[in-house]
Scaffold this motif. Sequence first.
Motif, PDB file in Angstrom:
ATOM      1  N   THR A   1      38.667  33.988  35.976  1.00 51.98           N
ATOM      2  CA  THR A   1      38.022  32.799  35.197  1.00 51.98           C
ATOM      3  C   THR A   1      36.825  33.035  34.382  1.00 51.98           C
ATOM      4  OG1 THR A   1      37.169  31.880  37.013  1.00 51.98           O
ATOM      5  CG2 THR A   1      39.317  31.766  36.766  1.00 51.98           C
TER       6      THR A   1
ATOM      7  N   ARG B   1      45.053  35.734  30.113  1.00 52.25           N
ATOM      8  CA  ARG B   1      44.070  35.076  29.717  1.00 52.25           C
ATOM      9  C   ARG B   1      43.855  34.548  28.170  1.00 52.25           C
ATOM     10  NH1 ARG B   1      40.740  37.774  32.639  1.00 52.25           N
ATOM     11  NH2 ARG B   1      40.304  39.168  30.972  1.00 52.25           N
TER      12      ARG B   1
ATOM     13  N   VAL C   1      38.105  33.839  43.320  1.00 49.24           N
ATOM     14  CA  VAL C   1      37.760  32.546  42.414  1.00 49.24           C
ATOM     15  C   VAL C   1      36.765  31.490  42.992  1.00 49.24           C
ATOM     16  CG1 VAL C   1      38.494  30.864  40.685  1.00 49.24           C
ATOM     17  CG2 VAL C   1      39.738  32.943  41.043  1.00 49.24           C
TER      18      VAL C   1
END
Length: 245
Positions: A87, A214, A240
């Motif tokens: 992320t 992504r 994450v």
Amino acid sequence: MANAATAPKSEGLHYLVVRDDIAARIAAGDLKPGDKLPSERRLQDEVGMARGTVRAGLFQLEAEGVIYRRDRSGWYVSPPPVIYDPTRWEGFMSYVEAQGRSPTTEVISAEPIVADALLAEVFSRPPGAVLFMIRRRRYVDGRAVLVERIVVDAALAPDVLRFSLDRSLTSILKTEYGLSVVRNQVSMQPCALTGYKAEALRLKSGLPGLAVQRISYDAQGRVVEFDHEYWRHDAVRISVETRVR
């Protein structure tokens, strides 16, 4: 190592003796990450089993991520996986080095392409718009761990292919084009590494992997990168960090 006298006699389960014996040696520290295993012939002599049975045990350990093969070199104990937060818009080189490991990048190809219907939708560009596709193979401590395909909008980075792309693309986009990512849309799923992905990673086709897609956006909502990564299953651990609202 276990010998034929201690091996279970159940038909078809002899390979588990090989698997369990090697796994126990690794757990005990007799074989450490990066160590080379005895040759298949030596293992065959030690356990008194057919070579196919020995290989089945080794393949089982490979599927579990405990060991891996090097072409024409033999079997090795897998190193610890890289900790990865997909992320974050952080370069591979940066987060691997931060973990005390040695990253390298190899460019497989880099070329202009035209947007098909899917890419046109992702980039909010008309079909036929010019994009750049970059394919790279990534290494950690000399071992190929992932192959990636990155698509960049030529309108945002018009001459990016002139740069040395075996270094951080993240840094190039930041320093040369002033592009920064504020949001990532990430999807992950297990996959089988087949075709060019298995070939690029020098793996037996069909071994498990992790597919990461992504889409990275800047503050204006423009797509900076559209990235597909295919990881060896034993090379990565996803971590994450989230905040509870």
